[in-house]
Design an enzyme around this catalytic site. Structure first.
Site, PDB file in Angstrom:
ATOM      1  N   ASP A  25      -1.931   1.373  -0.609  1.00 20.21           N
ATOM      2  CA  ASP A  25      -1.393   0.748   0.605  1.00 20.21           C
ATOM      3  C   ASP A  25      -2.505   0.088   1.419  1.00 20.21           C
ATOM      4  O   ASP A  25      -3.666   0.513   1.363  1.00 20.21           O
ATOM      5  CB  ASP A  25      -0.661   1.810   1.441  1.00 20.21           C
ATOM      6  CG  ASP A  25       0.254   1.186   2.481  1.00 20.21           C
ATOM      7  OD1 ASP A  25       0.621   0.002   2.333  1.00 20.21           O
ATOM      8  OD2 ASP A  25       0.610   1.889   3.454  1.00 20.21           O
ATOM      9  N   HIS A  42      -2.909  -8.657  -1.663  1.00 22.61           N
ATOM     10  CA  HIS A  42      -2.355  -8.147  -2.927  1.00 22.61           C
ATOM     11  C   HIS A  42      -3.231  -8.572  -4.102  1.00 22.61           C
ATOM     12  O   HIS A  42      -3.486  -7.800  -5.027  1.00 22.61           O
ATOM     13  CB  HIS A  42      -0.927  -8.668  -3.131  1.00 22.61           C
ATOM     14  CG  HIS A  42       0.036  -8.200  -2.084  1.00 22.61           C
ATOM     15  ND1 HIS A  42       0.113  -6.894  -1.686  1.00 22.61           N
ATOM     16  CD2 HIS A  42       0.967  -8.870  -1.340  1.00 22.61           C
ATOM     17  CE1 HIS A  42       1.051  -6.763  -0.741  1.00 22.61           C
ATOM     18  NE2 HIS A  42       1.576  -7.959  -0.521  1.00 22.61           N
ATOM     19  N   LEU A 136      -6.571   7.230 -21.396  1.00 21.96           N
ATOM     20  CA  LEU A 136      -5.897   7.369 -20.103  1.00 21.96           C
ATOM     21  C   LEU A 136      -4.418   6.976 -20.185  1.00 21.96           C
ATOM     22  O   LEU A 136      -4.076   5.920 -20.715  1.00 21.96           O
ATOM     23  CB  LEU A 136      -6.599   6.466 -19.069  1.00 21.96           C
ATOM     24  CG  LEU A 136      -5.973   6.420 -17.673  1.00 21.96           C
ATOM     25  CD1 LEU A 136      -6.225   7.716 -16.925  1.00 21.96           C
ATOM     26  CD2 LEU A 136      -6.509   5.230 -16.884  1.00 21.96           C
TER      27      LEU A 136
HETATM   28  C1  IPE Z   1       4.478   2.131  -0.290  1.00 23.85           C
HETATM   29  O1  IPE Z   1       3.884   1.289   0.646  1.00 23.85           O
HETATM   30  C2  IPE Z   1       4.787   1.385  -1.530  1.00 23.85           C
HETATM   31  C3  IPE Z   1       3.649   0.869  -2.291  1.00 23.85           C
HETATM   32  C4  IPE Z   1       2.400   1.007  -2.011  1.00 23.85           C
HETATM   33  C5  IPE Z   1       4.005   0.140  -3.463  1.00 23.85           C
HETATM   34  P1  IPE Z   1       4.708   0.652   1.842  1.00 23.85           P
HETATM   35  O2  IPE Z   1       3.761  -0.136   2.642  1.00 23.85           O
HETATM   36  O3  IPE Z   1       5.904  -0.071   1.319  1.00 23.85           O
HETATM   37  O4  IPE Z   1       5.206   1.944   2.637  1.00 23.85           O
HETATM   38  P2  IPE Z   1       5.822   2.076   4.108  1.00 23.85           P
HETATM   39  O5  IPE Z   1       6.975   1.137   4.177  1.00 23.85           O
HETATM   40  O6  IPE Z   1       4.754   1.703   5.086  1.00 23.85           O
HETATM   41  O7  IPE Z   1       6.199   3.504   4.231  1.00 23.85           O
HETATM   42  C1  IPE Z   2       0.765  -2.157  -0.430  1.00 27.19           C
HETATM   43  O1  IPE Z   2       0.208  -2.882   0.609  1.00 27.19           O
HETATM   44  C2  IPE Z   2       1.300  -3.045  -1.524  1.00 27.19           C
HETATM   45  C3  IPE Z   2       2.759  -3.076  -1.632  1.00 27.19           C
HETATM   46  C4  IPE Z   2       3.584  -2.376  -0.913  1.00 27.19           C
HETATM   47  C5  IPE Z   2       3.311  -3.959  -2.631  1.00 27.19           C
HETATM   48  P1  IPE Z   2       1.076  -3.391   1.823  1.00 27.19           P
HETATM   49  O2  IPE Z   2       1.584  -4.762   1.500  1.00 27.19           O
HETATM   50  O3  IPE Z   2       2.122  -2.423   2.188  1.00 27.19           O
HETATM   51  O4  IPE Z   2      -0.008  -3.486   2.964  1.00 27.19           O
HETATM   52  P2  IPE Z   2       0.185  -3.156   4.506  1.00 27.19           P
HETATM   53  O5  IPE Z   2       0.669  -1.736   4.582  1.00 27.19           O
HETATM   54  O6  IPE Z   2       1.176  -4.117   5.032  1.00 27.19           O
HETATM   55  O7  IPE Z   2      -1.170  -3.331   5.082  1.00 27.19           O
HETATM   56 MG    MG Z   3       2.127  -0.854   3.462  1.00 31.37          MG
END
Ligand code: IPE
Ligand code: IPE
Ligand code: MG
Length: 255
Positions: A25, A42, A136
Protein backbone atom coordinates in the site's frame (compact mmCIF):
# COMPACT_ATOMS: atom_id res chain seq x y z
CA UNK A 1 22.63 -5.24 -5.46
CA UNK A 2 26.05 -5.86 -3.81
CA UNK A 3 25.35 -4.06 -0.53
CA UNK A 4 21.82 -5.47 -0.34
CA UNK A 5 23.16 -8.92 -0.98
CA UNK A 6 25.47 -8.61 2.04
CA UNK A 7 22.60 -7.43 4.22
CA UNK A 8 20.63 -10.52 3.26
CA UNK A 9 23.62 -12.79 3.90
CA UNK A 10 23.91 -11.44 7.45
CA UNK A 11 20.34 -12.39 8.44
CA UNK A 12 19.89 -15.31 10.84
CA UNK A 13 18.39 -17.94 8.53
CA UNK A 14 17.12 -20.14 11.38
CA UNK A 15 14.37 -17.71 12.44
CA UNK A 16 13.11 -16.65 9.01
CA UNK A 17 9.40 -16.66 8.27
CA UNK A 18 8.49 -19.44 5.82
CA UNK A 19 5.56 -17.55 4.35
CA UNK A 20 5.32 -13.75 4.09
CA UNK A 21 2.12 -11.98 3.01
CA UNK A 22 2.24 -8.30 2.06
CA UNK A 23 -0.33 -5.55 1.48
CA UNK A 24 1.57 -3.34 -0.92
CA UNK A 25 0.00 0.00 0.00
CA UNK A 26 0.96 3.63 -0.50
CA UNK A 27 1.63 3.85 -4.24
CA UNK A 28 -0.84 6.69 -4.76
CA UNK A 29 0.52 8.80 -1.89
CA UNK A 30 4.09 8.19 -3.05
CA UNK A 31 3.22 9.67 -6.44
CA UNK A 32 1.13 12.52 -5.03
CA UNK A 33 4.02 13.59 -2.80
CA UNK A 34 6.05 13.98 -5.98
CA UNK A 35 3.22 15.80 -7.78
CA UNK A 36 2.96 12.87 -10.15
CA UNK A 37 -0.18 10.98 -11.22
CA UNK A 38 -1.12 8.00 -9.03
CA UNK A 39 -0.22 5.70 -11.86
CA UNK A 40 3.47 6.65 -11.50
CA UNK A 41 3.32 5.21 -7.99
CA UNK A 42 1.90 1.93 -9.23
CA UNK A 43 4.57 1.75 -11.90
CA UNK A 44 7.31 2.39 -9.38
CA UNK A 45 5.69 -0.22 -7.12
CA UNK A 46 6.44 -2.90 -9.72
CA UNK A 47 10.17 -2.27 -9.16
CA UNK A 48 9.66 -2.90 -5.45
CA UNK A 49 7.86 -6.15 -6.25
CA UNK A 50 10.85 -7.28 -8.31
CA UNK A 51 13.32 -6.39 -5.53
CA UNK A 52 11.32 -8.07 -2.76
CA UNK A 53 10.75 -11.20 -4.84
CA UNK A 54 14.48 -11.41 -5.57
CA UNK A 55 15.35 -10.90 -1.91
CA UNK A 56 12.88 -13.63 -0.94
CA UNK A 57 14.47 -15.99 -3.46
CA UNK A 58 17.93 -15.21 -2.06
CA UNK A 59 16.80 -15.74 1.50
CA UNK A 60 15.17 -19.04 0.61
CA UNK A 61 11.75 -17.95 1.92
CA UNK A 62 9.26 -20.63 0.84
CA UNK A 63 6.21 -18.53 0.05
CA UNK A 64 5.41 -14.90 -0.68
CA UNK A 65 1.84 -13.68 -1.16
CA UNK A 66 1.29 -10.16 -2.49
CA UNK A 67 -1.98 -8.19 -2.52
CA UNK A 68 -2.06 -6.48 -5.91
CA UNK A 69 -5.75 -5.64 -6.39
CA UNK A 70 -8.63 -6.10 -4.00
CA UNK A 71 -12.23 -6.92 -4.85
CA UNK A 72 -13.02 -3.39 -3.58
CA UNK A 73 -10.46 -1.66 -5.83
CA UNK A 74 -12.89 -1.83 -8.79
CA UNK A 75 -14.62 1.14 -7.17
CA UNK A 76 -11.66 3.41 -7.94
CA UNK A 77 -11.87 5.87 -10.85
CA UNK A 78 -12.19 3.90 -14.10
CA UNK A 79 -8.98 5.42 -15.45
CA UNK A 80 -6.93 4.18 -12.50
CA UNK A 81 -8.48 0.69 -12.79
CA UNK A 82 -7.74 0.60 -16.54
CA UNK A 83 -4.11 1.67 -16.11
CA UNK A 84 -3.63 -0.88 -13.32
CA UNK A 85 -4.97 -3.66 -15.56
CA UNK A 86 -2.60 -2.56 -18.36
CA UNK A 87 0.25 -2.52 -15.85
CA UNK A 88 -0.54 -6.10 -14.76
CA UNK A 89 -0.37 -7.28 -18.37
CA UNK A 90 2.88 -5.47 -19.17
CA UNK A 91 4.55 -6.44 -15.88
CA UNK A 92 3.67 -10.09 -16.46
CA UNK A 93 5.00 -9.98 -20.01
CA UNK A 94 8.23 -8.39 -18.83
CA UNK A 95 8.92 -10.31 -15.62
CA UNK A 96 7.82 -13.88 -16.17
CA UNK A 97 10.97 -15.12 -17.94
CA UNK A 98 13.18 -13.95 -15.06
CA UNK A 99 10.83 -15.42 -12.46
CA UNK A 100 11.02 -18.72 -14.31
CA UNK A 101 14.80 -18.51 -14.41
CA UNK A 102 14.77 -17.96 -10.63
CA UNK A 103 12.76 -21.18 -10.21
CA UNK A 104 9.75 -19.21 -8.90
CA UNK A 105 6.35 -20.91 -9.02
CA UNK A 106 3.80 -18.19 -9.79
CA UNK A 107 0.11 -18.46 -8.95
CA UNK A 108 -2.79 -16.03 -8.85
CA UNK A 109 -5.50 -16.08 -6.23
CA UNK A 110 -8.82 -14.28 -6.59
CA UNK A 111 -11.66 -14.28 -9.09
CA UNK A 112 -9.89 -13.93 -12.43
CA UNK A 113 -13.00 -14.54 -14.55
CA UNK A 114 -13.79 -10.82 -14.73
CA UNK A 115 -10.37 -9.83 -16.12
CA UNK A 116 -9.92 -9.12 -19.84
CA UNK A 117 -9.23 -12.21 -21.91
CA UNK A 118 -5.72 -10.90 -22.58
CA UNK A 119 -4.90 -10.60 -18.87
CA UNK A 120 -6.46 -14.01 -18.16
CA UNK A 121 -4.33 -15.46 -20.93
CA UNK A 122 -1.13 -13.93 -19.52
CA UNK A 123 -2.02 -15.20 -16.05
CA UNK A 124 -2.69 -18.73 -17.32
CA UNK A 125 0.50 -18.77 -19.42
CA UNK A 126 2.68 -17.58 -16.54
CA UNK A 127 1.15 -20.16 -14.21
CA UNK A 128 1.68 -23.06 -16.58
CA UNK A 129 5.21 -21.96 -17.50
CA UNK A 130 6.29 -21.89 -13.84
CA UNK A 131 4.05 -24.67 -12.46
CA UNK A 132 6.82 -27.23 -12.03
CA UNK A 133 9.28 -24.80 -10.38
CA UNK A 134 10.39 -25.82 -6.92
CA UNK A 135 11.64 -22.46 -5.57
CA UNK A 136 9.70 -19.55 -4.10
CA UNK A 137 5.90 -19.97 -4.21
CA UNK A 138 4.79 -16.53 -5.34
CA UNK A 139 1.05 -15.91 -5.07
CA UNK A 140 -0.42 -12.71 -6.46
CA UNK A 141 -3.80 -11.77 -5.01
CA UNK A 142 -5.70 -10.05 -7.82
CA UNK A 143 -9.41 -9.35 -7.58
CA UNK A 144 -9.05 -11.14 -4.27
CA UNK A 145 -11.13 -10.60 -1.15
CA UNK A 146 -10.96 -12.58 2.06
CA UNK A 147 -14.76 -12.70 2.24
CA UNK A 148 -14.94 -13.94 -1.35
CA UNK A 149 -12.40 -16.65 -0.47
CA UNK A 150 -14.54 -17.92 2.42
CA UNK A 151 -17.69 -17.66 0.29
CA UNK A 152 -16.32 -19.76 -2.56
CA UNK A 153 -15.17 -22.41 -0.06
CA UNK A 154 -18.62 -22.46 1.58
CA UNK A 155 -20.29 -22.84 -1.81
CA UNK A 156 -18.16 -25.87 -2.66
CA UNK A 157 -18.84 -27.48 0.71
CA UNK A 158 -22.57 -26.75 0.41
CA UNK A 159 -22.58 -28.52 -2.96
CA UNK A 160 -21.05 -31.60 -1.30
CA UNK A 161 -23.67 -31.53 1.41
CA UNK A 162 -26.43 -31.23 -1.19
CA UNK A 163 -25.00 -34.21 -3.06
CA UNK A 164 -25.16 -36.21 0.21
CA UNK A 165 -21.38 -36.59 0.24
CA UNK A 166 -20.96 -34.73 3.52
CA UNK A 167 -23.03 -34.29 6.70
CA UNK A 168 -23.15 -30.68 7.97
CA UNK A 169 -22.10 -31.84 11.44
CA UNK A 170 -19.04 -33.58 9.94
CA UNK A 171 -17.61 -30.40 8.39
CA UNK A 172 -14.24 -29.67 9.98
CA UNK A 173 -11.91 -26.68 9.97
CA UNK A 174 -9.54 -28.78 7.87
CA UNK A 175 -12.35 -29.36 5.31
CA UNK A 176 -12.89 -25.63 4.99
CA UNK A 177 -9.16 -25.06 4.60
CA UNK A 178 -8.88 -27.48 1.71
CA UNK A 179 -11.22 -25.24 -0.28
CA UNK A 180 -9.63 -21.92 0.66
CA UNK A 181 -6.99 -20.20 -1.47
CA UNK A 182 -3.39 -21.11 -0.50
CA UNK A 183 -4.62 -24.47 0.86
CA UNK A 184 -1.44 -26.13 -0.33
CA UNK A 185 0.88 -24.07 1.89
CA UNK A 186 1.29 -23.21 5.57
CA UNK A 187 -0.49 -20.05 6.75
CA UNK A 188 1.54 -16.82 6.54
CA UNK A 189 4.00 -16.40 9.43
CA UNK A 190 4.56 -12.71 8.79
CA UNK A 191 2.12 -10.13 7.44
CA UNK A 192 3.52 -6.78 6.32
CA UNK A 193 1.46 -3.74 5.41
CA UNK A 194 3.27 -0.73 4.00
CA UNK A 195 1.81 2.75 3.71
CA UNK A 196 0.94 3.40 7.34
CA UNK A 197 -2.63 2.05 7.53
CA UNK A 198 -3.24 -0.52 10.23
CA UNK A 199 -5.96 -2.73 8.80
CA UNK A 200 -6.42 -5.98 6.87
CA UNK A 201 -8.62 -4.49 4.08
CA UNK A 202 -10.26 -7.86 3.29
CA UNK A 203 -6.93 -9.59 2.55
CA UNK A 204 -6.42 -13.15 3.84
CA UNK A 205 -8.86 -12.88 6.75
CA UNK A 206 -9.02 -16.63 7.41
CA UNK A 207 -5.36 -17.46 6.77
CA UNK A 208 -4.04 -14.62 8.96
CA UNK A 209 -5.67 -16.04 12.11
CA UNK A 210 -2.30 -16.59 13.84
CA UNK A 211 0.04 -14.54 11.67
CA UNK A 212 2.42 -11.97 13.18
CA UNK A 213 1.32 -8.52 12.00
CA UNK A 214 3.82 -5.81 11.05
CA UNK A 215 2.88 -2.31 9.93
CA UNK A 216 5.27 0.28 8.53
CA UNK A 217 4.84 3.89 7.46
CA UNK A 218 7.14 3.29 4.47
CA UNK A 219 5.23 3.68 1.20
CA UNK A 220 5.41 0.63 -1.08
CA UNK A 221 7.62 2.22 -3.79
CA UNK A 222 10.13 3.13 -1.03
CA UNK A 223 10.03 -0.31 0.61
CA UNK A 224 13.56 -1.63 -0.01
CA UNK A 225 15.74 -4.51 1.17
CA UNK A 226 16.62 -2.64 4.37
CA UNK A 227 12.94 -2.12 5.20
CA UNK A 228 12.21 -5.77 4.39
CA UNK A 229 15.02 -6.93 6.66
CA UNK A 230 13.71 -4.69 9.43
CA UNK A 231 10.31 -6.42 9.17
CA UNK A 232 11.92 -9.86 9.22
CA UNK A 233 14.01 -8.95 12.25
CA UNK A 234 10.91 -7.70 14.08
CA UNK A 235 9.27 -11.04 13.29
CA UNK A 236 12.30 -13.02 14.50
CA UNK A 237 12.09 -11.27 17.87
CA UNK A 238 8.50 -12.31 18.54
CA UNK A 239 7.37 -15.29 20.57
CA UNK A 240 4.54 -17.14 18.83
CA UNK A 241 2.43 -18.72 21.53
CA UNK A 242 -0.63 -20.10 19.70
CA UNK A 243 -2.62 -19.96 22.92
CA UNK A 244 0.05 -21.54 25.13
CA UNK A 245 1.93 -19.77 27.91
CA UNK A 246 5.32 -18.24 27.26
CA UNK A 247 6.90 -20.87 29.57
CA UNK A 248 5.35 -23.73 27.61
CA UNK A 249 6.66 -22.32 24.35
CA UNK A 250 10.14 -21.79 25.81
CA UNK A 251 10.19 -25.41 26.97
CA UNK A 252 9.20 -26.62 23.48
CA UNK A 253 12.03 -24.54 22.05
CA UNK A 254 14.52 -26.26 24.35
CA UNK A 255 13.19 -29.76 23.69
C1 IPE B 1 -5.44 -2.75 -0.09
O1 IPE B 1 -5.11 -1.41 -0.26
C2 IPE B 1 -5.41 -3.45 -1.39
C3 IPE B 1 -4.12 -3.56 -2.05
C4 IPE B 1 -2.98 -3.13 -1.62
C5 IPE B 1 -4.15 -4.23 -3.31
P1 IPE B 1 -6.21 -0.27 -0.32
O2 IPE B 1 -5.50 1.01 -0.45
O3 IPE B 1 -7.23 -0.59 -1.36
O4 IPE B 1 -6.91 -0.39 1.12
P2 IPE B 1 -7.88 0.62 1.88
O5 IPE B 1 -9.01 0.91 0.95
O6 IPE B 1 -7.11 1.85 2.20
O7 IPE B 1 -8.29 -0.11 3.11
C1 IPE C 1 -1.80 0.18 -3.30
O1 IPE C 1 -1.53 1.54 -3.32
C2 IPE C 1 -2.03 -0.37 -4.68
C3 IPE C 1 -3.41 -0.77 -4.97
C4 IPE C 1 -4.39 -0.72 -4.12
C5 IPE C 1 -3.67 -1.25 -6.30
P1 IPE C 1 -2.68 2.62 -3.27
O2 IPE C 1 -3.08 2.95 -4.67
O3 IPE C 1 -3.79 2.19 -2.41
O4 IPE C 1 -1.93 3.85 -2.63
P2 IPE C 1 -2.52 4.90 -1.60
O5 IPE C 1 -3.01 4.12 -0.42
O6 IPE C 1 -3.61 5.62 -2.29
O7 IPE C 1 -1.36 5.77 -1.27
MG1 MG D 1 -4.13 2.42 -0.43
Amino acid sequence: MGKDHNLLEELDKTTLPQHVAIIMDGNGRWAQKRLMPRFAGHKSGVNTVRAIVEASVQLGIKALTLFAFSSENWQRPQKEVDTLMDLFVSALEREVAQLHKNNVCLKFIGDRTVFSSKLQQRINESESLTAANSGLQLSIAANYGGKWDILQAVQKIAAKVKANELEPSDITVADIETYMCLADMPAPDLFIRTGGEQRISNFLIWQLAYTELYFTEVLWPDFDITAFIEAIKAYSGRQRRFGLTGEQVAKQGNA
